[in-house]
Design a protein around this motif. Structure first.
Motif, PDB file in Angstrom:
ATOM      1  N   MET A  84       0.837  -1.197   0.000  1.00  0.00           N
ATOM      2  CA  MET A  84       0.000   0.000   0.000  1.00  0.00           C
ATOM      3  C   MET A  84       0.871   1.246   0.000  1.00  0.00           C
ATOM      4  O   MET A  84       0.634   2.192  -0.739  1.00  0.00           O
ATOM      5  N   LEU A  88       0.882   4.011  -3.007  1.00  0.00           N
ATOM      6  CA  LEU A  88       0.563   5.419  -2.789  1.00  0.00           C
ATOM      7  C   LEU A  88       1.750   6.310  -3.113  1.00  0.00           C
ATOM      8  O   LEU A  88       1.615   7.355  -3.733  1.00  0.00           O
ATOM      9  N   PHE A 149      -0.467   3.052   9.699  1.00  0.00           N
ATOM     10  CA  PHE A 149      -0.901   4.155   8.855  1.00  0.00           C
ATOM     11  C   PHE A 149      -1.249   3.705   7.441  1.00  0.00           C
ATOM     12  O   PHE A 149      -2.354   3.906   6.963  1.00  0.00           O
ATOM     13  N   PHE A 150      -0.328   3.046   6.784  1.00  0.00           N
ATOM     14  CA  PHE A 150      -0.585   2.662   5.399  1.00  0.00           C
ATOM     15  C   PHE A 150      -1.503   1.448   5.320  1.00  0.00           C
ATOM     16  O   PHE A 150      -2.316   1.341   4.423  1.00  0.00           O
ATOM     17  N   GLY A 151      -1.348   0.535   6.272  1.00  0.00           N
ATOM     18  CA  GLY A 151      -2.148  -0.679   6.204  1.00  0.00           C
ATOM     19  C   GLY A 151      -3.388  -0.634   7.072  1.00  0.00           C
ATOM     20  O   GLY A 151      -4.212  -1.524   7.002  1.00  0.00           O
ATOM     21  N   GLU A 152      -3.492   0.383   7.888  1.00  0.00           N
ATOM     22  CA  GLU A 152      -4.618   0.508   8.819  1.00  0.00           C
ATOM     23  C   GLU A 152      -4.836  -0.766   9.615  1.00  0.00           C
ATOM     24  O   GLU A 152      -5.958  -1.200   9.839  1.00  0.00           O
TER      25      GLU A 152
ATOM     26  N   LEU B  56      -2.119  11.550  12.028  1.00  0.00           N
ATOM     27  CA  LEU B  56      -1.900  10.294  11.299  1.00  0.00           C
ATOM     28  C   LEU B  56      -2.895   9.206  11.688  1.00  0.00           C
ATOM     29  O   LEU B  56      -2.780   8.071  11.268  1.00  0.00           O
ATOM     30  N   PRO B  59      -5.745   7.826   8.279  1.00  0.00           N
ATOM     31  CA  PRO B  59      -5.057   7.638   6.995  1.00  0.00           C
ATOM     32  C   PRO B  59      -5.999   7.736   5.805  1.00  0.00           C
ATOM     33  O   PRO B  59      -5.581   8.142   4.726  1.00  0.00           O
ATOM     34  N   LYS B  63      -5.606   8.845   1.782  1.00  0.00           N
ATOM     35  CA  LYS B  63      -5.810   7.915   0.688  1.00  0.00           C
ATOM     36  C   LYS B  63      -6.969   8.313  -0.200  1.00  0.00           C
ATOM     37  O   LYS B  63      -6.917   8.164  -1.405  1.00  0.00           O
ATOM     38  N   MET B  66      -6.192  10.395  -3.056  1.00  0.00           N
ATOM     39  CA  MET B  66      -5.380   9.684  -4.044  1.00  0.00           C
ATOM     40  C   MET B  66      -6.245   8.725  -4.847  1.00  0.00           C
ATOM     41  O   MET B  66      -6.157   8.643  -6.053  1.00  0.00           O
ATOM     42  N   MET B  70      -6.918   8.517  -8.803  1.00  0.00           N
ATOM     43  CA  MET B  70      -6.680   7.316  -9.597  1.00  0.00           C
ATOM     44  C   MET B  70      -7.933   7.001 -10.398  1.00  0.00           C
ATOM     45  O   MET B  70      -7.882   6.718 -11.584  1.00  0.00           O
TER      46      MET B  70
END
Lengths: 191, 883
Positions: A84, A88, A149-152, B56, B59, B63, B66, B70
């Motif tokens: 992820m 991003l 954060f990215f993967g929650e 943070l 998130p 996303k 973005m 996309m």
């Protein structure tokens, strides 16, 4: 790739077989990316994101859950989180480069109103760059951010994936967040 | 960081985080004993952890945008061609002519075959068509559709397509960017200036209609084949703004390639007309210098922003150094271009008119304002570097301006000395320029010295005066005054005094036969002392100066005599509060003026206005009114329109309004407003204030809707002129608060009044009598909503400020006293209330008279009080008076 195929790879990863990670990663990456592109297509002007986060959705799609335990799931999610992040960041970078290099076309105020994602894109790039710095100090802290954060991923999932206690995850998250904040403060607005 | 062991930091941090909050610092102190760097890092990180709480955690916010994009990419690929031959409004899309981040632009033709009309249609790709947005879109679109100017591409219609994408139908313009056009056609400087003048006129029209472009750039300023300019996309950015994203509304989003972005846009601050003028300034610079003022090549985003915020642009003439154009640009055009792109919006052209004026003056060979500003600007920059700041620079400049006014007057009056005076003025100015110039050989030394701020520079200046001007005593005398003035601004009163006295002495020697010169110098010194708050010495200097005048022969023909008298009179009441003495001085001035300078009617009018404001300030309305009337009358006989006349008329209107004579007040204010509109155009402070005054009058007349729209309009205009907090804006908002109270819209009233109260505390110094105004209104509001305790707190605060700030017998003190009394009466503290209500009523009667809205209110408050208290006899006493 069949559902069972990915599940098998994950099981083999758990057994410590070499080279599996490198096989698994692109599979998850492709799936996730495809989902991001197609799944999110606007259906109505007021569309909102589906409740399930993409990383988890990928899991549901790729993995036969009957063959997997919670730790395996966490490992999968950890890889997916990394994907992820990659997706991003790649996207943000591409977008950013386009704006920057776009041959003397001025993208100014008006365009920006409709592309505030570019601001977010820049922020993501900044976060990513700072994370890479943090990785040099303590890799685990950076991983925790990647997963949370990215993967929650939940605290529990993160703890399992990293094989540490939940309270350590919490503390790592605090430290990492504080460090990133310190590094990025002033770079952009932090609510 | 590299010399600190991260692991150590983390270990200490881990332990610290497990301790209770109040023990952490102590623990860190202990662990890091003797290692300040380590301690610094740990503390900083700990602070950051708490500062960043919640950050943070969301998130999806990152996303979502973005993903949206996309998805857009996907959609765009599939729908790229599909819009050709579809119908939008009554137009048929023919071909795609442009593509931007926000969407695509199409050429379209009217759908009925017999109408040959081409338009451009912008279809917004990612606009969100919520109900609210569509409503706003429509509203804004109506404003834009009202922009009729040949230099502005028309907007015909706007709406949303079937699938919810907003679209805008605009005039189709076939042209090329102004910069390309000038390059291709090899335009001469003259042609460029003419084109640019057209651009400015178009922008002025939009600004007058309160539309700001915010995205001016050559690509939006086209020139068609016949050489006419056309500006595209006016106001579109506002139109497209997302209403629920307030950060955008307020500031405009961050820019990506900010070639034309003003510093305030980079800083995401308020956008005003000056922002547009900055962008035009860059375009202007590009046109005359053939290139952008900042070389952005290979700059990162950050570097570009820094350049915009900090880098000073070089003169356009420097850009073209060596070419033929260099000479043409030097001087005026350099100054104009640089003024247009100043970092601080208040130093720029704030309105298109000012820019136009300077271009016109340049073309007619008249001095341009930018040159004068350039001196001011340079000296300000200098002082900023030396921290002592703006006040000093402002003081010097005030003084120079004062001098030049003085000389201009003399030149007009006394031909024989004109030459000498002009020389003096010029040398004074040159000297100052030299002083502030970085090429001054002492500059480095001055800057380098540790404690050296401005002292050595002035000392150098002082020495130079005596050394270099030995044989020019008259100039020397003038310059000593100038430097003395600078010293006094620096707070070096001793040195200032020395120089000024020396100057005065010199004059005493020089002008034995012309003592008037000395009197003039004294008057200048007096002005200085007045500014320093040394009122008694200012007074005695003025008295001495007046004496000299009194003993001179032709005093009554000397305008300066009357000026000194005026200054004296105004000093007496304005600074010293001696109203009676002031009254007699000004009365005498008026008498003498009437007798001796009968032909100078405007001088008489000025003195009448002084007397009017003197009486007005004391609340002596019946005395003030005739002075106002006569002053207005004189002006009206000489001028149809004059800025001073308009100001006097609106002062008078204020008096009438305060007296409750709303109809007449409205008449005068209306006339004054029209005058201002004719003189300055729609976009001026005076016009905004005039609208605000009309709003207050409507408020008095209980025409609440009218008041609402006038006051809102005034605020809107003021906000365009002043990007920041300003007393005018706050004052107008205060009236809006009063309006809400009248409308019994107490919630809104409370919120705006609290806001205004905050603003007042920022725009007025502590204890300033005006700062009581919002407090009084808040007190009144809480009275109405029966929150008496709260009301009392505010009223007591307001009253205290007024007691300390206004003269004892002022009706303003009585006003707060009365309201406070009323509040106490409602709280059933009848005894206490009784004193306040009676005293204030008496004071109001004395100050404002019986027949007066405020006095009337005080009377009805007394009646209310006695009827609640159950005192029928006293009640009757006040009731009977009413009849």
């Amino acid at each position: 790739m069949e559902k069972s195929g990915v599940t098998q790879l994950l099981v083999r990863l758990k057994k410590g077989e070499k080279g599996i990670y490198d096989k698994l990663y692109p599979l998850i990456y492709e799936e996730l990316r495809g989902m991001a592109y197609t799944h999110m297509r606007r259906q109505s002007p007021d569309h909102t994101l589906s409740k399930t986060e993409l990383v988890h959705e990928t899991y549901l799609k790729l993995i036969d859950q009957s063959q997997i335990d919670f730790t395996d799931k966490s490992h999968f999610l950890a890889i997916a989180s990394r994907c992820m992040r990659q997706i991003l960041i790649d996207y943000a970078r591409k977008k950013h480069a386009q704006k920057r290099g776009g041959k003397n076309k001025d993208i100014t105020f008006i365009d920006e109103i409709f592309e505030k994602q570019n601001k977010k894109a820049q922020e993501l790039l900044d976060i990513d760059a700072a994370l890479r710095e943090l990785e040099k100090l303590n890799e685990r802290l950076s991983k925790v951010v990647e997963m949370r954060f990215f993967g929650e991923m939940t605290i529990e999932e993160t703890a399992k994936a990293l094989d540490i206690s939940e309270s350590t995850v919490k503390r790592d998250w605090m430290k990492a967040r504080g460090w990133l904040y310190k590094e990025l403060k002033g770079r952009f607005e932090i609510e | 960081m590299s010399d600190i062991n991260w692991q150590k930091v983390e270990t200490i941090l881990d332990k610290a985080l497990e301790l209770p909050k109040d023990q952490r610092q102590e623990f860190i102190d202990e662990e890091c004993k003797g290692k300040p760097k380590l301690k610094g890092e740990v503390t900083l990180l700990l602070d950051s952890i708490f500062d960043s709480e919640g950050w943070l955690e969301n998130p999806e916010e990152y996303k979502r945008d973005m993903y949206d994009e996309m998805a857009d990419d996907v959609q765009l690929l599939s729908s790229n061609q599909s819009l050709i031959d579809t119908k939008v409004g009554s137009y048929l899309i023919k071909e795609k002519i442009g593509e931007g981040g926000m969407g695509s632009v199409y050429l379209a033709k009217h759908s009925s075959a017999d109408i040959d009309h081409k338009v451009a249609i912008k279809i917004i790709r990612s606009g969100k068509a919520t109900q609210e947005n569509i409503k706003r879109f429509k509203r804004e679109q109506q404003i834009l559709a009202g922009l009729h100017h040949p230099g502005i591409a028309r907007m015909y219609d706007a709406g949303t397509t079937g699938d919810g994408s907003p679209y805008i139908i605009m005039e189709y313009v076939d042209g090329m960017p102004i910069t390309d056009y000038c390059e291709k056609d090899k335009c001469t400087l003259q042609q460029k200036l003419e084109l640019f003048t057209d651009v400015l006129q178009a922008v002025r029209h939009a600004h007058e209609n309160l539309v700001i472009h915010r995205d001016l750039k050559p690509e939006n300023i086209l020139v068609d084949e016949s050489g006419n300019i056309k500006i595209l996309d006016f106001g579109i950015s506002k139109l497209l703004e997302n209403s629920d994203d307030t950060s955008l509304t307020k500031t405009g989003a961050r820019l990506l390639t900010p070639r034309y972005a003003a510093p305030e846009q980079v800083r995401q601050e308020n956008i005003t007309t000056a922002t547009d003028l900055y962008a035009l300034g860059i375009v202007f610079y590009e046109l005359i210098a053939g290139g952008h003022p900042f070389s952005f090549e290979d700059f990162s985003q950050y570097e570009m922003e820094q350049a915009i915020l900090k880098q000073e642009a070089v003169k356009p003439s420097t850009k073209v150094a060596g070419s033929k154009a260099e000479k043409q640009l030097q001087g005026d055009l350099d100054a104009i271009a640089l003024k247009a792109i100043r970092k601080e919006s208040e130093h720029r052209y704030r309105m298109a008119n000012e820019f136009l004026e300077d271009l016109k003056n340049y073309q007619n060979g008249i001095p341009v304002s930018a040159i004068e500003d350039s001196l001011r600007y340079r000296s300000q920059k200098f002082f900023k570097r030396h921290k002592q700041g703006i006040a000093v620079a402002a003081g010097i400049l005030l003084f120079i301006f004062g001098l030049s006014g003085f000389y201009t007057w003399q030149i007009a009056q006394e031909r024989d000395v004109a030459q000498l005076e002009a020389e003096k003025a010029e040398q004074v100015t040159d000297f100052l320029i030299d002083l502030f110039n970085q090429s001054n050989p002492y500059f480095e030394e001055i800057q380098g010295g540790l404690n050296a701020k401005i002292g050595p520079l002035l000392e150098y200046g002082t020495n130079q005066i005596d050394k270099e001007l030995e044989d020019q005593a008259e100039v020397r005398a003038e310059l000593k005054t100038v430097v003395g003035r600078i010293y006094s601004e620096l707070g070096e009163f001793g040195k200032a005094e020395t120089l000024l006295t020396a100057s005065l002495e010199l004059k005493k020697q020089l002008y034995q036969t012309r003592k008037i010169e000395i009197a003039r110098s004294m008057s200048a010194l007096a002005f200085l002392h007045q500014e320093q708050g040394n009122y008694s010495s200012a007074e005695s200097l003025l008295v001495n100066s007046i004496h000299i005048f009194e003993n001179s022969q032709n005093k009554f023909e000397d305008e300066e005599y009357f000026k000194v008298m005026r200054r004296f009179g105004n000093l007496l009441w304005f600074n010293k509060g001696e109203y009676e003495k002031a009254d007699s001085v000004l009365q005498r001035t008026l008498k003498l003026r009437r007798k001796y300078s009968g032909s100078d009617k405007l001088g008489i009018a000025a003195t009448l206005n002084d007397l009017a404001t003197l009486n007005h300030a004391q609340g002596k309305y019946s005395q003030a009114a005739p002075f106002y009337r006569e002053s207005i009358d004189i002006y009206q006989r000489i001028y149809n329109e004059h800025a001073n006349l308009a100001i006097i008329m609106s002062n008078f209107s204020a008096l009438l309004r305060e007296k409750g004579n709303y109809d007449e007040a409205e008449k005068y204010q209306q006339q004054a407003l029209e005058m201002h509109q004719n003189i300055t155009g729609e976009e001026s402070i005076d016009v905004a204030l005039g609208l605000g005054n009309l709003g207050s009058i409507a408020l008095g007349k209980n025409q609440l809707e009218k008041a609402d729209s006038l006051l809102s309009e005034a605020v809107k205009k003021l906000k365009i002129i002043y990007s920041d907090l300003h007393p005018y804006i706050s004052r107008t908002k205060l009236n809006i608060g009063r309006l809400y109270i009248k409308q019994q819209n107490y919630e809104k009233a409370e919120s705006i009044l609290l806001e205004v109260n905050n603003e007042y505390q920022k725009v007025f110094p502590p204890g300033h009598p005006r700062s009581s105004d919002p407090l009084l209104e808040l007190g009144t509001l809480y009275l109405k909503t029966k929150k008496y305790e709260k009301s009392r707190t505010y009223l007591e605060k307001a009253h205290k400020i007024r007691v300390e700030g206004y003269p004892k017998e002022s009706w303003r003190i009585a006003e707060t006293m009365n309201t406070l009394g009323f509040c106490l009466s409602r709280m059933e503290k009848y005894q206490e209330a009784d004193t306040l209500l009676n005293n204030s009523f008496k004071q109001l009667k004395n100050a404002r008279g019986e027949k007066d809205p405020v006095t009337e209110m005080a009377r009805s408050n007394l009646i209310d009080h006695y009827s609640r208290w159950g005192k029928p006899l006293l009640l009757e006493k006040f009731q009977s008076k009413t009849e």
